[in-house]
Motif scaffolding. Sequence first.
Motif, PDB file in Angstrom:
ATOM      1  N   SER A  12       0.908  -1.126  -0.068  1.00  0.00           N
ATOM      2  CA  SER A  12      -0.138  -0.051   0.073  1.00  0.00           C
ATOM      3  C   SER A  12       1.017   1.178  -0.063  1.00  0.00           C
ATOM      4  CB  SER A  12      -0.750   0.023   1.368  1.00  0.00           C
ATOM      5  OG  SER A  12      -1.689   0.927   1.330  1.00  0.00           O
ATOM      6  N   THR A  14      -0.689   4.559   0.032  1.00  0.00           N
ATOM      7  CA  THR A  14      -1.448   5.721   0.661  1.00  0.00           C
ATOM      8  C   THR A  14      -2.372   5.098   1.623  1.00  0.00           C
ATOM      9  OG1 THR A  14      -2.653   6.075  -1.283  1.00  0.00           O
ATOM     10  CG2 THR A  14      -1.040   7.530  -0.998  1.00  0.00           C
ATOM     11  N   ASN A  16      -4.972   2.700   1.528  1.00  0.00           N
ATOM     12  CA  ASN A  16      -6.168   2.052   1.273  1.00  0.00           C
ATOM     13  C   ASN A  16      -6.193   0.504   1.542  1.00  0.00           C
ATOM     14  OD1 ASN A  16      -7.384   4.640   1.010  1.00  0.00           O
ATOM     15  ND2 ASN A  16      -6.977   4.468  -1.409  1.00  0.00           N
ATOM     16  N   SER A  19      -5.737  -0.594   5.098  1.00  0.00           N
ATOM     17  CA  SER A  19      -7.150  -0.678   5.799  1.00  0.00           C
ATOM     18  C   SER A  19      -7.721  -1.934   5.545  1.00  0.00           C
ATOM     19  CB  SER A  19      -7.977   0.303   5.601  1.00  0.00           C
ATOM     20  OG  SER A  19      -7.450   1.402   5.354  1.00  0.00           O
ATOM     21  N   ARG A  54       0.634  12.057   1.440  1.00  0.00           N
ATOM     22  CA  ARG A  54      -0.184  10.932   1.973  1.00  0.00           C
ATOM     23  C   ARG A  54       0.589   9.645   2.112  1.00  0.00           C
ATOM     24  NH1 ARG A  54      -6.198   8.969  -0.375  1.00  0.00           N
ATOM     25  NH2 ARG A  54      -6.035   7.313   1.157  1.00  0.00           N
ATOM     26  N   THR A 119      -7.472  -2.104  -4.782  1.00  0.00           N
ATOM     27  CA  THR A 119      -8.453  -0.983  -4.908  1.00  0.00           C
ATOM     28  C   THR A 119      -7.883  -0.185  -6.095  1.00  0.00           C
ATOM     29  OG1 THR A 119      -8.414   1.432  -3.939  1.00  0.00           O
ATOM     30  CG2 THR A 119      -6.822   0.032  -3.055  1.00  0.00           C
ATOM     31  N   SER A 169     -11.090   4.268  -5.033  1.00  0.00           N
ATOM     32  CA  SER A 169     -10.618   5.273  -4.410  1.00  0.00           C
ATOM     33  C   SER A 169     -11.000   6.742  -5.021  1.00  0.00           C
ATOM     34  CB  SER A 169      -9.224   5.166  -3.777  1.00  0.00           C
ATOM     35  OG  SER A 169      -8.717   5.140  -4.760  1.00  0.00           O
ATOM     36  N   SER A 173     -10.867   8.888  -1.757  1.00  0.00           N
ATOM     37  CA  SER A 173     -11.631   8.500  -0.845  1.00  0.00           C
ATOM     38  C   SER A 173     -10.972   7.211  -0.088  1.00  0.00           C
ATOM     39  CB  SER A 173     -13.231   8.347  -1.030  1.00  0.00           C
ATOM     40  OG  SER A 173     -12.953   6.945  -2.005  1.00  0.00           O
ATOM     41  N   THR A 174     -11.256   7.037   1.264  1.00  0.00           N
ATOM     42  CA  THR A 174     -10.730   5.627   1.621  1.00  0.00           C
ATOM     43  C   THR A 174     -12.014   4.628   2.037  1.00  0.00           C
ATOM     44  OG1 THR A 174     -11.069   6.821   4.039  1.00  0.00           O
ATOM     45  CG2 THR A 174      -8.913   6.928   3.067  1.00  0.00           C
TER      46      THR A 174
END
Length: 201
Positions: A12, A14, A16, A19, A54, A119, A169, A173-174
């Motif tokens: 990952s 940034t 996403n 999470s 980020r 994502t 995303s 958006s997360t």
Amino acid sequence: MRSPRIAVVYYSATGNVASMAHAVAAGAEAAGAEVRVRRVAETAPEEAIASNPRWQAFVDATRDDVAALDDLSWADGLAFGSPTRFGGPASQLKAFLDTTGGLWFSGVLATKACTSFTTASTGHGGLESTILAMNNHFYHWGSVIVPLGYADGHIARVTGNPYGASWVSRSGSTPDGDCLEACRIQGRRLAVVAGKLSNNE
Ligand SMILES: Cc1cc2nc3c(=O)[nH]c(=O)nc-3n(C[C@H](O)[C@H](O)[C@H](O)COP(=O)(O)O)c2cc1C
């Protein structure tokens, strides 16, 4: 019977996928699995990371251990996550996967249950092509591929994408609660299948 062991291995930049990885892990844990969450090594140049606040913040804050081949040998089930990069997985994850030649040759990966998630910033930007590209490794390893499917009504009713949990995303958006629930379902499903495989060896 011992608990299934699940390794969630991800890249990952940034946050996403990170999470999502932790939600997959939570789903597996809820199904009684012992879980390791591991990020693959960051290989991008420092200047590239520093150019995106980020990305820099994520690199500074990440506490997950770096993935090792031992994590793959240890686990009964493997979940891999990567952001979509030009329609495929990030080179950082691919580089890690490309170190599995020895494990592949020994045959240990052929007994594992494997699944993947991703994502992308747009809905048609390559979610499925990224998942399918990650899954190509599983065919070569001889692993048992565990698609997300529509086995849980949440996938059919809310998030879609039977290939694997995915998040669009758009505009930075997360992952939202619905996406994270799909990830938990995927983790739970992986743990159940891995448990059946490992206890029948
Ligand atoms: C070099 C690069 C290539 C990307 N390629 C795609 C792409 O092909 N399709 C897409 O929809 N999004 C693409 N994205 C957007 C990322 O997939 C998206 O922002 C993702 O949510 C980032 O996940 P992360 O926060 O875990 O790093 C790309 C981003 C970067 C930096």
